[in-house]
Write a protein that holds these residues in place. Structure first.
Motif, PDB file in Angstrom:
ATOM      1  N   ALA A 159      -5.534  -9.120   2.001  1.00 44.38           N
ATOM      2  CA  ALA A 159      -4.853  -8.072   1.248  1.00 44.38           C
ATOM      3  C   ALA A 159      -3.594  -8.624   0.582  1.00 44.38           C
ATOM      4  CB  ALA A 159      -4.499  -6.906   2.162  1.00 44.38           C
ATOM      5  N   LYS A 178       6.186   1.697  -0.089  1.00 43.15           N
ATOM      6  CA  LYS A 178       5.029   0.806  -0.016  1.00 43.15           C
ATOM      7  C   LYS A 178       5.073  -0.022   1.261  1.00 43.15           C
ATOM      8  CE  LYS A 178       3.999   0.320  -4.946  1.00 43.15           C
ATOM      9  NZ  LYS A 178       2.633   0.861  -4.844  1.00 43.15           N
ATOM     10  N   THR A 227       0.845  -1.193   0.000  1.00 44.70           N
ATOM     11  CA  THR A 227       0.000   0.000   0.000  1.00 44.70           C
ATOM     12  C   THR A 227       0.875   1.237   0.000  1.00 44.70           C
ATOM     13  OG1 THR A 227      -1.668  -1.191   1.292  1.00 44.70           O
ATOM     14  CG2 THR A 227      -1.838   1.210   1.227  1.00 44.70           C
ATOM     15  N   ASP A 228       0.571   2.197  -0.865  1.00 46.45           N
ATOM     16  CA  ASP A 228       1.362   3.420  -0.945  1.00 46.45           C
ATOM     17  C   ASP A 228       1.333   4.172   0.380  1.00 46.45           C
ATOM     18  OD1 ASP A 228       2.104   3.054  -3.594  1.00 46.45           O
ATOM     19  OD2 ASP A 228       0.316   4.077  -4.360  1.00 46.45           O
ATOM     20  N   SER A 229       2.502   4.654   0.792  1.00 47.88           N
ATOM     21  CA  SER A 229       2.616   5.495   1.983  1.00 47.88           C
ATOM     22  C   SER A 229       3.611   6.597   1.673  1.00 47.88           C
ATOM     23  CB  SER A 229       3.103   4.660   3.178  1.00 47.88           C
ATOM     24  OG  SER A 229       4.470   4.344   3.031  1.00 47.88           O
ATOM     25  N   MET A 259      -3.065  -8.683  -3.475  1.00 46.31           N
ATOM     26  CA  MET A 259      -1.999  -7.895  -4.094  1.00 46.31           C
ATOM     27  C   MET A 259      -0.979  -8.783  -4.795  1.00 46.31           C
ATOM     28  SD  MET A 259      -1.246  -4.898  -1.309  1.00 46.31           S
ATOM     29  CE  MET A 259      -2.557  -3.794  -0.744  1.00 46.31           C
ATOM     30  N   PRO A 292       1.432  -5.584   2.687  1.00 45.73           N
ATOM     31  CA  PRO A 292       0.052  -5.914   3.073  1.00 45.73           C
ATOM     32  C   PRO A 292       0.028  -6.602   4.429  1.00 45.73           C
ATOM     33  CG  PRO A 292       0.816  -7.314   1.264  1.00 45.73           C
ATOM     34  CD  PRO A 292       1.819  -6.230   1.422  1.00 45.73           C
TER      35      PRO A 292
END
Length: 293
Positions: free
Chosen positions: A282, A274, A268-270, A286, A277
């Motif tokens: 998730a 990333k 997940t982009d932060s 992904m 998950p």
């Protein structure tokens, strides 16, 4: 009765406030401790745990001098032992490959896809990932969905002080020498809620007796005298340092845990790259999408 209840409620409220202040103080202390020396290490909140973000200033070319620097980085009374280990002869565990035994690949050789996992033994986010997703990874390995390449670092020793990451990695080398299954199960136990140390508490992984206590919960390691001797004598200490140096060469990896599928970071982009998950659903989604691409 009403008055006593009121006093009890006030006391309970004070206790809750005190506990929250203590938790915040710990979080603030972690942030201070993880910014030291030539490496900037920040806390990354990931659902269900705390990941660790790393931005190294400068780099390492993998020379013996660099290995000695990694050995000394944790400081403390044990640093001299690790500097000595840096000069020792390299002993590579079974089930590794590559010139220095830094390639650890577990799974069916004919699996078409490769998952790469980057972790540090003391990383709280890695512990959270393993507790939530580790079982899915082990099942996927057995099902032949993909094979897994493990990259194990020790940068937290320098930033939290201590030698636990290096010592745990050396013990993982001893477990790997027994079998890949023993390695997976021992790593799972290290990251478990029962045994993974609080990042603000003692550096428990620096203690061989604590690692052997954990190993006694793993089939193939319990009562295994050869494994115990390897841990106590530091047979794979030099290998742990070389593994750490190899980890540091992956400059694209900005945090632990980091997950790659077929060379692409998945997550997940932060604001710091990333985040891996953090739930089985998730992770499966992904990873599945990346395998299709």
């Amino acid at each position: 009765m009403s008055n006593r209840n009121n006093q009890a409620n006030k006391q309970a409220a004070r206790e809750r406030l005190r506990a929250e202040r203590e938790r915040q103080a710990k979080r603030d202390k972690v942030r201070r401790q993880l910014t030291v020396g030539g490496a900037i290490v920040a806390v990354l909140a990931v659902a269900g745990g705390i990941g660790v973000v790393v931005a190294n200033s400068g780099g390492s070319d993998g020379t013996d001098t660099d290995t000695a620097a990694v050995a000394k980085a944790g400081g403390g009374a044990d640093s001299a032992n690790w500097v000595k280990a840096a000069k020792a002869k390299l002993v590579k565990p079974a089930h590794t490959s590559g010139e220095n035994g830094t390639t650890i690949v577990v799974g069916k050789a004919d699996a078409k896809n490769t998952l790469e996992l980057f972790e540090d033994a003391r990383c709280p986010g890695c512990a959270s990932f393993e507790q939530n997703v580790g079982g899915t990874v082990q099942k996927d390995i057995k099902d032949g969905k993909y094979k897994v390449s493990f990259h194990l670092g020790t940068f937290l020793d320098a930033n939290l002080k201590g030698t636990g990451s290096k010592n745990a990695l050396s013990a993982m080398g001893a477990a790997l020498n027994v079998s890949t299954d023993a390695f997976l199960k021992f790593k799972e136990a290290l990251y478990s809620k029962e045994y993974h140390p609080d990042e603000m508490g003692p550096d428990k992984f620096a203690d061989d007796s604590y690692l052997l206590k954990i190993a006694d919960t793993v089939d193939g390691l319990k009562g295994n005298q050869a494994f115990q001797k390897a841990v106590k004598s530091g047979t794979y200490d030099k290998w742990a340092l070389v593994m750490s140096q190899d980890f540091n060469t992956h400059k694209e990896v900005q945090s632990t845990p980091t997950v790659k599928m077929n060379g692409t970071i998945v997550g997940t982009d932060s604001d710091r790259g990333k985040a891996a998950p953090s739930t089985p659903d998730a992770f499966t989604s992904m990873i599945g999408e990346q395998m299709k691409s």
